[in-house]
Design a protein around this motif. Structure first.
Motif: not given
Length: 350
Positions: A174-185, A165-172, A125-129
């Motif tokens: 945020e998931a892509q941004r989150y995983v990209a940040s976690m895989n940044s090294g 698995t995503f629960f709406g467009k916002e979910s997808k 989960s991600m809490t948005r601004a």
């Protein structure tokens, strides 16, 4: 209490290899949602993440939310004069204990490894601004190789994290941004082959109930009531309720894949003494294997923690967390976290 506050009080450690093999704390499900970037390591050596787990959990192909049936309620049994699991659940657990004693533990010869293969799906989960929280499901499977001499080097292969698995467009998004940040090294290594002498991944020794793994296996009580009382003592003040935390602790221990048959049986019998444990599903399927799901309600009845047992062998197939009410975008009656564990003996490790 609103849903966001409820989620923040759920378990949320990661459900990758814990204690001896899977990342312990498996589900502090959705806890610390909205915290900053991940930091530090888990008590068992896995990296701490803003992850909602699911011990806590299974197959990438089945990552879609799974709708579950209704619970089975029966009379309550009271072993030793104290209310325990329902009579139906106690029967399943005691039968599993008997089967565990009859099933031989794998024999690992010098030079070989016990391979603990975990298929896992987690909720993040991600809490948005603006204060709203979105959730999604992702996979991260892994394999832990335990040498015949446990003091030797253990190997943990952590596969890539993949949102599924995503629960709406916002979910997808945020998931892509989150995983990209976690895989940044940045931060601890979350993927690839990790090694640890004696299983001390991320320099954190393997433990069960606060005891070093080997000491725990040798000294934990085999008498069910004494074992359960010790679990209550060691987990006092943790989790949603003493009962749900006790079942979570038993699941965390069993899914390491290294618990010997006699202690495994004692843990099943201890679970049969926990008030509120029920048979949730007699045909639960994880990773293509069927078993009986035994669960307990927590989070004020808005979620259920299950362990899934093969009644024929007494092995724990896996575990899962189920939302019984909508939680920050996760639909009600959804398996939002699950793991399935298989063990085998192999001749080499990565």
């Amino acid at each position: 209490m609103d849903d966001l506050q409820l989620l923040r009080e759920m378990r949320s450690d990661v459900g990758t290899p814990a204690q001896a093999t899977l990342a312990r704390g498996r589900n502090k499900l959705l806890g610390r949602i909205g915290a900053g970037a991940d930091s530090g390591t888990m008590p068992d050596g896995g990296p701490r993440r803003r992850r909602v787990v699911a011990r806590r959990v299974v197959l990438a192909a089945a990552a879609a939310a799974v709708l579950l049936g209704t619970l089975v309620a029966v009379d309550v049994v009271a072993p030793g004069g104290k209310p325990g699991a329902t009579a139906e659940a106690a029967e399943v657990l005691n039968n599993a204990a008997a089967a565990a004693i009859k099933t031989s533990d794998p024999v690992v010869k010098p030079g070989q490894y016990l391979k603990v293969d975990t298929k896992a799906v987690y909720a993040s989960s991600m809490t948005r601004a603006q204060g709203t929280t979105v959730s999604w499901l992702e996979t991260q499977d892994g394999q832990v190789y335990v040498p015949a001499d446990w003091s030797g080097e253990w190997v943990w292969n952590r596969e890539a994290r993949v949102p599924t698995t995503f629960f709406g467009k916002e979910s997808k998004a945020e998931a892509q941004r989150y995983v990209a940040s976690m895989n940044s090294g940045a931060g601890p290594q979350l993927e690839g082959v990790i090694r640890g002498k004696g299983g001390a991944f991320y320099d954190s020794p393997q433990q069960i109930l606060g005891l070093p793994l080997l000491e725990a296996i040798k000294t934990l009580p085999r008498e069910p009531r004494k074992l359960l009382d010790l679990i209550y003592e060691k987990t006092e003040g943790k989790g949603q309720t003493p009962e749900s935390e006790a079942l979570v602790t038993i699941a965390d221990s069993l899914r390491t894949g290294v618990i010997p048959a006699d202690l495994r049986a004692a843990m099943y019998k201890a679970a049969a003494l926990i008030p509120g444990v029920i048979v949730a599903d007699r045909q639960a399927t994880l990773d293509g294997r069927k078993g009986v799901a035994l669960g307990i309600l927590w989070a004020e009845g808005k979620a259920r923690q299950d362990i899934i047992v093969d009644p024929e062998t007494g092995m724990m197939i896996g575990e899962r967390n189920v939302s019984l009410a909508a939680l920050d975008g996760i639909p009600a009656n959804t398996a939002f976290g699950w793991t399935a564990v298989k063990i085998s003996v192999v001749d080499s490790a990565p």
